[in-house]
Design a protein around this motif. Structure first.
Motif, mmCIF file in Angstrom:
data_model
loop_
_atom_site.group_PDB
_atom_site.id
_atom_site.type_symbol
_atom_site.label_atom_id
_atom_site.label_comp_id
_atom_site.label_asym_id
_atom_site.label_seq_id
_atom_site.Cartn_x
_atom_site.Cartn_y
_atom_site.Cartn_z
ATOM 1 N N UNK A 138 -99.673 40.873 13.236
ATOM 2 C CA UNK A 138 -99.540 39.988 14.395
ATOM 3 C C UNK A 138 -99.158 38.572 13.981
ATOM 4 N N UNK A 139 -99.808 38.063 12.920
ATOM 5 C CA UNK A 139 -99.549 36.687 12.499
ATOM 6 C C UNK A 139 -98.126 36.516 11.990
ATOM 7 N N UNK A 140 -97.681 37.425 11.114
ATOM 8 C CA UNK A 140 -96.342 37.281 10.548
ATOM 9 C C UNK A 140 -95.261 37.606 11.569
ATOM 10 N N UNK A 141 -95.510 38.608 12.407
ATOM 11 C CA UNK A 141 -94.532 38.928 13.446
ATOM 12 C C UNK A 141 -94.307 37.759 14.388
ATOM 13 N N UNK B 278 -90.957 46.307 11.654
ATOM 14 C CA UNK B 278 -91.108 46.386 13.108
ATOM 15 C C UNK B 278 -90.355 45.267 13.823
ATOM 16 N N UNK B 279 -90.449 44.047 13.302
ATOM 17 C CA UNK B 279 -89.879 42.899 14.016
ATOM 18 C C UNK B 279 -88.366 43.011 14.235
ATOM 19 N N UNK B 280 -87.567 43.365 13.214
ATOM 20 C CA UNK B 280 -86.123 43.469 13.473
ATOM 21 C C UNK B 280 -85.760 44.555 14.490
ATOM 22 N N UNK C 45 -91.234 37.467 24.223
ATOM 23 C CA UNK C 45 -92.070 38.623 24.552
ATOM 24 C C UNK C 45 -92.673 39.240 23.303
ATOM 25 N N UNK C 46 -91.953 39.185 22.195
ATOM 26 C CA UNK C 46 -92.505 39.703 20.947
ATOM 27 C C UNK C 46 -93.737 38.896 20.524
ATOM 28 N N UNK C 47 -93.700 37.592 20.724
ATOM 29 C CA UNK C 47 -94.869 36.770 20.418
ATOM 30 C C UNK C 47 -96.054 37.197 21.281
ATOM 31 N N UNK C 48 -95.810 37.451 22.550
ATOM 32 C CA UNK C 48 -96.884 37.902 23.441
ATOM 33 C C UNK C 48 -97.484 39.212 22.941
ATOM 34 N N UNK C 49 -96.632 40.144 22.542
ATOM 35 C CA UNK C 49 -97.129 41.425 22.027
ATOM 36 C C UNK C 49 -97.952 41.225 20.761
ATOM 37 N N UNK C 50 -97.519 40.309 19.897
ATOM 38 C CA UNK C 50 -98.275 40.031 18.679
ATOM 39 C C UNK C 50 -99.643 39.436 19.004
#
Length: 436
Positions: free
Chosen positions: A346-349, A299-301, A311-316
Protein backbone atom coordinates in the motif's frame (compact mmCIF):
# COMPACT_ATOMS: atom_id res chain seq x y z
CA UNK A 1 5.84 -10.52 -16.17
CA UNK A 2 4.72 -6.92 -16.48
CA UNK A 3 7.89 -5.63 -14.84
CA UNK A 4 10.02 -7.37 -17.50
CA UNK A 5 7.91 -5.85 -20.28
CA UNK A 6 8.24 -2.42 -18.66
CA UNK A 7 12.00 -2.75 -18.41
CA UNK A 8 12.15 -3.77 -22.07
CA UNK A 9 10.19 -0.65 -22.99
CA UNK A 10 12.47 1.63 -20.96
CA UNK A 11 15.80 -0.05 -21.64
CA UNK A 12 16.40 1.53 -25.09
CA UNK A 13 16.52 4.93 -23.34
CA UNK A 14 20.25 5.23 -22.71
CA UNK A 15 20.14 8.08 -20.22
CA UNK A 16 17.34 6.39 -18.31
CA UNK A 17 19.58 3.34 -17.89
CA UNK A 18 22.37 5.52 -16.59
CA UNK A 19 20.18 7.42 -14.14
CA UNK A 20 18.61 4.14 -13.04
CA UNK A 21 22.07 2.68 -12.33
CA UNK A 22 22.91 5.68 -10.14
CA UNK A 23 19.70 5.21 -8.16
CA UNK A 24 20.15 1.48 -7.62
CA UNK A 25 23.79 1.80 -6.54
CA UNK A 26 23.21 4.80 -4.31
CA UNK A 27 20.23 3.23 -2.56
CA UNK A 28 22.07 -0.06 -2.08
CA UNK A 29 24.75 1.85 -0.20
CA UNK A 30 22.07 3.72 1.73
CA UNK A 31 20.49 0.42 2.82
CA UNK A 32 23.82 -0.81 4.16
CA UNK A 33 24.37 2.46 6.01
CA UNK A 34 20.88 2.54 7.52
CA UNK A 35 21.06 -1.04 8.78
CA UNK A 36 24.20 -0.07 10.64
CA UNK A 37 22.35 2.86 12.20
CA UNK A 38 19.33 0.70 13.06
CA UNK A 39 21.58 -1.75 14.87
CA UNK A 40 23.26 1.11 16.69
CA UNK A 41 20.15 3.08 17.66
CA UNK A 42 17.48 0.40 18.16
CA UNK A 43 19.09 -3.00 18.70
CA UNK A 44 22.09 -2.42 20.93
CA UNK A 45 21.72 -3.40 24.58
CA UNK A 46 22.02 0.17 25.86
CA UNK A 47 19.75 1.96 23.36
CA UNK A 48 16.07 2.40 22.48
CA UNK A 49 14.20 -0.40 24.24
CA UNK A 50 11.24 1.85 25.11
CA UNK A 51 8.67 3.71 23.03
CA UNK A 52 10.14 7.04 24.12
CA UNK A 53 13.66 5.87 23.19
CA UNK A 54 12.66 4.72 19.70
CA UNK A 55 10.62 7.87 19.07
CA UNK A 56 13.47 10.10 20.23
CA UNK A 57 15.95 8.33 17.94
CA UNK A 58 13.66 8.78 14.93
CA UNK A 59 13.10 12.44 15.74
CA UNK A 60 16.85 13.06 15.98
CA UNK A 61 17.45 11.32 12.65
CA UNK A 62 14.67 12.97 10.64
CA UNK A 63 14.13 16.42 12.11
CA UNK A 64 17.32 17.99 10.67
CA UNK A 65 16.37 17.35 7.05
CA UNK A 66 12.86 18.53 7.79
CA UNK A 67 14.47 21.86 8.69
CA UNK A 68 17.02 22.08 5.87
CA UNK A 69 14.77 20.54 3.22
CA UNK A 70 13.40 23.83 1.83
CA UNK A 71 16.93 24.88 0.90
CA UNK A 72 17.22 21.79 -1.25
CA UNK A 73 14.37 22.92 -3.50
CA UNK A 74 16.04 26.21 -4.33
CA UNK A 75 19.30 24.45 -5.13
CA UNK A 76 17.70 21.71 -7.25
CA UNK A 77 16.00 24.33 -9.38
CA UNK A 78 19.34 26.12 -9.99
CA UNK A 79 22.17 23.60 -9.72
CA UNK A 80 22.98 20.96 -12.32
CA UNK A 81 21.22 17.91 -10.94
CA UNK A 82 23.85 15.61 -12.41
CA UNK A 83 26.49 17.44 -10.40
CA UNK A 84 24.32 17.09 -7.31
CA UNK A 85 24.34 13.31 -7.78
CA UNK A 86 28.11 13.26 -8.30
CA UNK A 87 29.22 15.61 -5.52
CA UNK A 88 26.57 14.42 -3.07
CA UNK A 89 27.72 10.82 -3.27
CA UNK A 90 31.38 11.85 -2.97
CA UNK A 91 30.59 13.82 0.18
CA UNK A 92 28.77 10.78 1.57
CA UNK A 93 31.89 8.69 0.93
CA UNK A 94 33.93 11.04 3.10
CA UNK A 95 31.31 11.20 5.86
CA UNK A 96 30.82 7.43 5.98
CA UNK A 97 34.56 6.71 6.03
CA UNK A 98 34.98 9.20 8.87
CA UNK A 99 32.20 7.57 10.86
CA UNK A 100 33.85 4.18 10.34
CA UNK A 101 37.17 5.54 11.61
CA UNK A 102 35.50 7.03 14.69
CA UNK A 103 33.68 3.76 15.38
CA UNK A 104 36.91 1.74 15.26
CA UNK A 105 39.02 4.16 17.29
CA UNK A 106 36.61 5.63 19.83
CA UNK A 107 33.19 4.04 19.56
CA UNK A 108 29.87 5.87 19.46
CA UNK A 109 30.01 9.51 20.49
CA UNK A 110 28.45 12.86 19.64
CA UNK A 111 30.52 13.18 16.46
CA UNK A 112 29.11 9.91 15.12
CA UNK A 113 25.56 11.16 15.60
CA UNK A 114 26.28 14.51 13.94
CA UNK A 115 27.97 12.91 10.92
CA UNK A 116 25.20 10.32 10.61
CA UNK A 117 22.60 13.09 10.56
CA UNK A 118 24.54 14.92 7.84
CA UNK A 119 24.83 11.72 5.80
CA UNK A 120 21.12 10.98 5.97
CA UNK A 121 20.28 14.58 5.09
CA UNK A 122 22.41 14.40 1.94
CA UNK A 123 20.79 11.11 1.02
CA UNK A 124 17.31 12.65 1.12
CA UNK A 125 18.63 15.50 -1.02
CA UNK A 126 19.93 12.97 -3.56
CA UNK A 127 16.59 11.15 -3.67
CA UNK A 128 14.84 14.46 -4.38
CA UNK A 129 17.33 15.13 -7.20
CA UNK A 130 16.72 11.66 -8.67
CA UNK A 131 12.95 12.18 -8.67
CA UNK A 132 13.22 15.67 -10.18
CA UNK A 133 15.57 14.33 -12.89
CA UNK A 134 13.44 11.42 -14.07
CA UNK A 135 11.16 13.45 -16.41
CA UNK A 136 14.30 14.68 -18.18
CA UNK A 137 15.17 11.18 -19.39
CA UNK A 138 11.65 9.70 -19.76
CA UNK A 139 8.53 11.37 -21.09
CA UNK A 140 5.09 10.55 -22.43
CA UNK A 141 3.26 7.37 -21.38
CA UNK A 142 6.51 5.76 -20.23
CA UNK A 143 6.79 8.22 -17.34
CA UNK A 144 4.20 6.30 -15.30
CA UNK A 145 6.07 3.09 -16.09
CA UNK A 146 9.34 4.64 -14.97
CA UNK A 147 7.71 5.93 -11.80
CA UNK A 148 6.44 2.43 -11.07
CA UNK A 149 9.87 0.86 -11.48
CA UNK A 150 12.55 3.27 -10.32
CA UNK A 151 11.42 4.20 -6.78
CA UNK A 152 10.25 0.68 -6.05
CA UNK A 153 13.33 -1.07 -7.39
CA UNK A 154 15.40 1.59 -5.67
CA UNK A 155 13.70 0.68 -2.40
CA UNK A 156 14.34 -2.98 -3.21
CA UNK A 157 18.01 -2.14 -3.75
CA UNK A 158 18.05 -0.49 -0.32
CA UNK A 159 16.59 -3.68 1.16
CA UNK A 160 19.28 -5.71 -0.63
CA UNK A 161 21.95 -3.41 0.75
CA UNK A 162 20.42 -3.70 4.19
CA UNK A 163 20.42 -7.48 3.87
CA UNK A 164 24.08 -7.46 2.89
CA UNK A 165 24.89 -5.26 5.86
CA UNK A 166 22.92 -7.58 8.14
CA UNK A 167 24.75 -10.67 6.83
CA UNK A 168 28.09 -8.91 7.18
CA UNK A 169 27.24 -8.24 10.81
CA UNK A 170 26.53 -11.93 11.36
CA UNK A 171 29.82 -13.04 9.81
CA UNK A 172 32.20 -10.61 11.51
CA UNK A 173 32.94 -10.81 15.24
CA UNK A 174 30.96 -8.45 17.45
CA UNK A 175 32.55 -5.11 18.27
CA UNK A 176 33.61 -1.79 16.77
CA UNK A 177 35.56 -3.52 14.00
CA UNK A 178 32.35 -5.08 12.65
CA UNK A 179 30.56 -1.70 12.60
CA UNK A 180 33.53 -0.04 10.89
CA UNK A 181 33.85 -2.73 8.21
CA UNK A 182 30.18 -2.48 7.23
CA UNK A 183 30.49 1.29 6.87
CA UNK A 184 33.64 1.04 4.76
CA UNK A 185 31.84 -1.27 2.32
CA UNK A 186 28.92 1.18 2.19
CA UNK A 187 31.34 4.04 1.45
CA UNK A 188 32.86 2.07 -1.42
CA UNK A 189 29.42 1.52 -2.97
CA UNK A 190 28.65 5.24 -2.64
CA UNK A 191 31.86 5.92 -4.56
CA UNK A 192 30.65 3.65 -7.36
CA UNK A 193 27.39 5.63 -7.50
CA UNK A 194 29.38 8.85 -7.91
CA UNK A 195 31.37 7.34 -10.79
CA UNK A 196 28.19 6.15 -12.51
CA UNK A 197 26.78 9.69 -12.37
CA UNK A 198 29.67 10.91 -14.56
CA UNK A 199 28.25 8.89 -17.50
CA UNK A 200 25.46 11.47 -17.77
CA UNK A 201 26.09 14.82 -19.42
CA UNK A 202 26.45 17.75 -17.03
CA UNK A 203 23.35 19.47 -18.41
CA UNK A 204 21.31 16.34 -19.20
CA UNK A 205 19.22 16.38 -16.01
CA UNK A 206 18.47 20.10 -16.01
CA UNK A 207 17.28 22.50 -14.84
CA UNK A 208 16.94 24.51 -18.04
CA UNK A 209 17.69 27.82 -16.35
CA UNK A 210 20.60 28.10 -13.91
CA UNK A 211 21.70 30.97 -11.74
CA UNK A 212 25.15 32.46 -11.25
CA UNK A 213 26.63 32.98 -7.78
CA UNK A 214 24.97 36.35 -7.23
CA UNK A 215 21.60 35.07 -8.35
CA UNK A 216 21.95 32.00 -6.16
CA UNK A 217 22.73 34.13 -3.10
CA UNK A 218 19.71 36.26 -3.88
CA UNK A 219 17.56 33.14 -4.24
CA UNK A 220 18.74 31.75 -0.92
CA UNK A 221 18.15 35.14 0.67
CA UNK A 222 14.54 35.11 -0.49
CA UNK A 223 13.98 31.45 0.33
CA UNK A 224 10.76 31.94 2.24
CA UNK A 225 9.17 33.86 -0.63
CA UNK A 226 10.29 31.23 -3.13
CA UNK A 227 8.81 28.42 -1.08
CA UNK A 228 5.57 30.30 -0.66
CA UNK A 229 5.45 30.80 -4.42
CA UNK A 230 6.13 27.12 -4.98
CA UNK A 231 3.49 26.08 -2.49
CA UNK A 232 1.00 28.53 -4.02
CA UNK A 233 1.72 27.11 -7.47
CA UNK A 234 1.09 23.55 -6.25
CA UNK A 235 -2.15 24.60 -4.58
CA UNK A 236 -3.31 26.35 -7.75
CA UNK A 237 -2.55 23.20 -9.72
CA UNK A 238 -4.61 21.35 -7.07
CA UNK A 239 -3.67 17.78 -7.98
CA UNK A 240 0.00 18.04 -6.83
CA UNK A 241 -1.05 19.66 -3.53
CA UNK A 242 -3.68 16.98 -2.94
CA UNK A 243 -1.16 14.25 -3.70
CA UNK A 244 1.38 15.73 -1.27
CA UNK A 245 -1.29 16.07 1.40
CA UNK A 246 -2.39 12.45 1.23
CA UNK A 247 1.24 11.32 1.06
CA UNK A 248 1.97 13.15 4.33
CA UNK A 249 -1.10 11.59 5.94
CA UNK A 250 -0.11 8.13 4.74
CA UNK A 251 3.46 8.63 5.97
CA UNK A 252 2.25 9.78 9.39
CA UNK A 253 0.07 6.71 9.90
CA UNK A 254 2.75 4.42 8.46
CA UNK A 255 5.33 5.91 10.82
CA UNK A 256 3.32 4.99 13.90
CA UNK A 257 3.02 1.41 12.67
CA UNK A 258 6.73 1.25 11.84
CA UNK A 259 7.76 2.41 15.31
CA UNK A 260 5.33 -0.08 16.85
CA UNK A 261 6.84 -2.88 14.75
CA UNK A 262 10.32 -2.17 16.17
CA UNK A 263 9.02 -2.44 19.72
CA UNK A 264 6.87 -5.49 18.94
CA UNK A 265 9.87 -7.23 17.34
CA UNK A 266 12.19 -6.47 20.25
CA UNK A 267 9.93 -6.63 23.30
CA UNK A 268 6.88 -8.74 22.42
CA UNK A 269 7.78 -11.34 19.77
CA UNK A 270 11.30 -11.80 21.18
CA UNK A 271 12.97 -11.90 24.56
CA UNK A 272 13.61 -8.23 25.44
CA UNK A 273 17.04 -9.16 26.83
CA UNK A 274 18.11 -10.87 23.56
CA UNK A 275 18.80 -8.01 21.16
CA UNK A 276 20.04 -10.36 18.42
CA UNK A 277 16.72 -12.21 18.45
CA UNK A 278 14.87 -8.90 18.30
CA UNK A 279 16.97 -7.77 15.36
CA UNK A 280 16.31 -11.05 13.54
CA UNK A 281 12.57 -10.71 14.12
CA UNK A 282 12.57 -7.14 12.85
CA UNK A 283 14.58 -8.22 9.81
CA UNK A 284 11.73 -10.63 9.04
CA UNK A 285 9.24 -7.77 9.30
CA UNK A 286 11.36 -5.69 6.92
CA UNK A 287 11.56 -8.68 4.57
CA UNK A 288 7.77 -8.94 4.51
CA UNK A 289 7.58 -5.22 3.74
CA UNK A 290 10.09 -5.74 0.92
CA UNK A 291 7.83 -8.42 -0.56
CA UNK A 292 4.99 -5.89 -0.53
CA UNK A 293 7.23 -3.31 -2.17
CA UNK A 294 8.13 -5.74 -4.93
CA UNK A 295 4.50 -6.71 -5.49
CA UNK A 296 3.75 -3.05 -6.11
CA UNK A 297 6.19 -3.21 -9.06
CA UNK A 298 4.00 -5.87 -10.62
CA UNK A 299 0.57 -4.59 -9.61
CA UNK A 300 0.89 -0.82 -10.02
CA UNK A 301 1.77 -0.75 -13.76
CA UNK A 302 -1.19 -3.03 -14.45
CA UNK A 303 -3.90 -1.38 -12.33
CA UNK A 304 -2.88 2.27 -12.02
CA UNK A 305 -3.20 3.10 -15.76
CA UNK A 306 -6.62 1.46 -15.83
CA UNK A 307 -8.14 3.18 -12.81
CA UNK A 308 -5.99 6.33 -12.77
CA UNK A 309 -3.37 7.34 -10.17
CA UNK A 310 -5.92 9.04 -7.88
CA UNK A 311 -8.16 5.99 -7.63
CA UNK A 312 -5.12 3.77 -7.21
CA UNK A 313 -4.11 5.84 -4.18
CA UNK A 314 -7.58 5.32 -2.72
CA UNK A 315 -7.30 1.56 -3.23
CA UNK A 316 -3.89 1.56 -1.54
CA UNK A 317 -5.31 3.44 1.44
CA UNK A 318 -8.09 0.87 1.75
CA UNK A 319 -5.51 -1.93 1.68
CA UNK A 320 -3.62 -0.14 4.46
CA UNK A 321 -6.87 0.00 6.41
CA UNK A 322 -7.18 -3.79 6.17
CA UNK A 323 -3.58 -4.25 7.34
CA UNK A 324 -4.27 -2.29 10.52
CA UNK A 325 -7.54 -4.11 11.19
CA UNK A 326 -5.59 -7.38 11.03
CA UNK A 327 -3.37 -6.12 13.87
CA UNK A 328 -6.47 -5.19 15.85
CA UNK A 329 -7.52 -8.83 15.70
CA UNK A 330 -4.13 -10.45 16.37
CA UNK A 331 -0.50 -9.61 17.12
CA UNK A 332 0.88 -13.05 16.34
CA UNK A 333 4.07 -13.33 14.31
CA UNK A 334 2.08 -14.38 11.23
CA UNK A 335 -0.33 -11.47 11.57
CA UNK A 336 2.52 -8.97 11.95
CA UNK A 337 4.30 -10.32 8.85
CA UNK A 338 1.13 -10.33 6.71
CA UNK A 339 0.23 -6.82 7.85
CA UNK A 340 3.78 -5.63 7.07
CA UNK A 341 3.58 -7.06 3.55
CA UNK A 342 0.17 -5.51 2.88
CA UNK A 343 1.25 -2.14 4.27
CA UNK A 344 4.46 -2.27 2.20
CA UNK A 345 2.40 -2.80 -0.95
CA UNK A 346 0.00 0.00 0.00
CA UNK A 347 2.75 2.46 0.94
CA UNK A 348 4.88 1.96 -2.17
CA UNK A 349 1.92 1.72 -4.53
CA UNK A 350 0.56 5.02 -3.26
CA UNK A 351 4.00 6.64 -3.42
CA UNK A 352 4.40 5.64 -7.08
CA UNK A 353 1.10 7.31 -7.90
CA UNK A 354 1.96 10.43 -5.89
CA UNK A 355 5.32 10.72 -7.67
CA UNK A 356 3.56 10.45 -11.01
CA UNK A 357 1.00 13.13 -10.17
CA UNK A 358 3.60 15.59 -8.86
CA UNK A 359 5.94 15.06 -11.82
CA UNK A 360 3.18 15.13 -14.42
CA UNK A 361 1.36 18.20 -13.12
CA UNK A 362 4.34 20.36 -12.05
CA UNK A 363 6.36 22.54 -14.43
CA UNK A 364 10.10 21.90 -14.53
CA UNK A 365 10.86 25.33 -13.05
CA UNK A 366 8.99 24.33 -9.87
CA UNK A 367 9.74 20.61 -9.82
CA UNK A 368 12.81 20.83 -7.59
CA UNK A 369 10.93 22.84 -4.98
CA UNK A 370 7.98 20.47 -5.28
CA UNK A 371 10.09 17.45 -4.42
CA UNK A 372 11.95 19.31 -1.68
CA UNK A 373 8.57 20.15 -0.11
CA UNK A 374 7.67 16.52 -0.72
CA UNK A 375 10.64 15.40 1.40
CA UNK A 376 9.97 17.97 4.10
CA UNK A 377 6.40 16.69 4.49
CA UNK A 378 7.65 13.10 4.24
CA UNK A 379 10.04 13.52 7.16
CA UNK A 380 7.92 15.90 9.23
CA UNK A 381 5.07 13.40 9.13
CA UNK A 382 7.38 10.70 10.50
CA UNK A 383 8.62 13.02 13.26
CA UNK A 384 5.00 13.68 14.26
CA UNK A 385 4.38 9.94 14.14
CA UNK A 386 7.33 9.45 16.51
CA UNK A 387 5.81 11.99 18.90
CA UNK A 388 2.44 10.22 18.78
CA UNK A 389 4.13 6.85 19.29
CA UNK A 390 6.00 8.13 22.35
CA UNK A 391 2.71 9.32 23.88
CA UNK A 392 0.47 6.39 22.99
CA UNK A 393 2.51 3.20 22.53
CA UNK A 394 3.41 0.91 25.42
CA UNK A 395 6.94 -0.44 25.51
CA UNK A 396 5.69 -3.70 23.99
CA UNK A 397 4.57 -1.72 20.93
CA UNK A 398 1.05 -3.18 20.88
CA UNK A 399 -2.18 -1.29 21.53
CA UNK A 400 -5.39 -2.64 20.04
CA UNK A 401 -7.12 0.74 20.39
CA UNK A 402 -4.30 2.57 18.61
CA UNK A 403 -4.30 0.18 15.64
CA UNK A 404 -8.07 0.65 15.36
CA UNK A 405 -7.54 4.43 15.28
CA UNK A 406 -4.91 3.99 12.56
CA UNK A 407 -7.31 1.88 10.50
CA UNK A 408 -9.99 4.56 10.80
CA UNK A 409 -7.41 7.20 9.81
CA UNK A 410 -6.54 5.33 6.61
CA UNK A 411 -10.23 4.85 5.78
CA UNK A 412 -10.97 8.55 6.35
CA UNK A 413 -8.00 9.51 4.19
CA UNK A 414 -9.31 7.34 1.37
CA UNK A 415 -12.73 9.00 1.50
CA UNK A 416 -11.44 12.58 1.73
CA UNK A 417 -8.82 12.16 -1.00
CA UNK A 418 -11.28 10.36 -3.28
CA UNK A 419 -13.79 13.20 -3.04
CA UNK A 420 -11.13 15.92 -3.42
CA UNK A 421 -9.50 14.31 -6.45
CA UNK A 422 -12.87 13.82 -8.13
CA UNK A 423 -13.63 17.51 -7.61
CA UNK A 424 -10.27 18.47 -9.12
CA UNK A 425 -10.86 16.29 -12.19
CA UNK A 426 -14.35 17.70 -12.66
CA UNK A 427 -13.02 21.26 -12.42
CA UNK A 428 -10.25 20.56 -14.92
CA UNK A 429 -12.80 19.08 -17.31
CA UNK A 430 -14.97 22.21 -17.04
CA UNK A 431 -12.06 24.66 -17.32
CA UNK A 432 -10.41 22.94 -20.29
CA UNK A 433 -11.82 24.24 -23.62
CA UNK A 434 -12.92 21.72 -26.20
CA UNK A 435 -10.44 21.16 -29.06
CA UNK A 436 -11.08 23.07 -32.24
Amino acid sequence: MQVIDDLKALWPLRDFRRLFAVRLTSQTADGMFQVGLATLFFFSPENASTAVGVATAFAVLLLPFTIVGPWAGVLLDRWRRRQVLLVGNLVRVGLTATIALLMVTGGVGPAVYVLALANLSINRFLLAALSASLPRVVDGPLLLTANSLTPTLGAAAAFVGGGLGFLLGLVLPEGHLRDGAALIVAAAVMGVAALLATRLGKDRLGPDERADAAQLRAALGTLARGLVEGARYLVERRTPAQALGIMATHRFLYGVTFIASILISRNLLSDPTDVDAGLTTFAGVLGASAVGFMLSVVVTPVLSPRVGPQRWIVLCLLLATVSQLLLVVSVSRTAVLVAAGALGLAAQGAKIAVDTIVQRDTADAYRGRAFALYDVLYNAAFVLAAALGALTLPDTGYSRVLFLVLALGYAAGAVVFGLASRSAVDRRTVDTPAPA
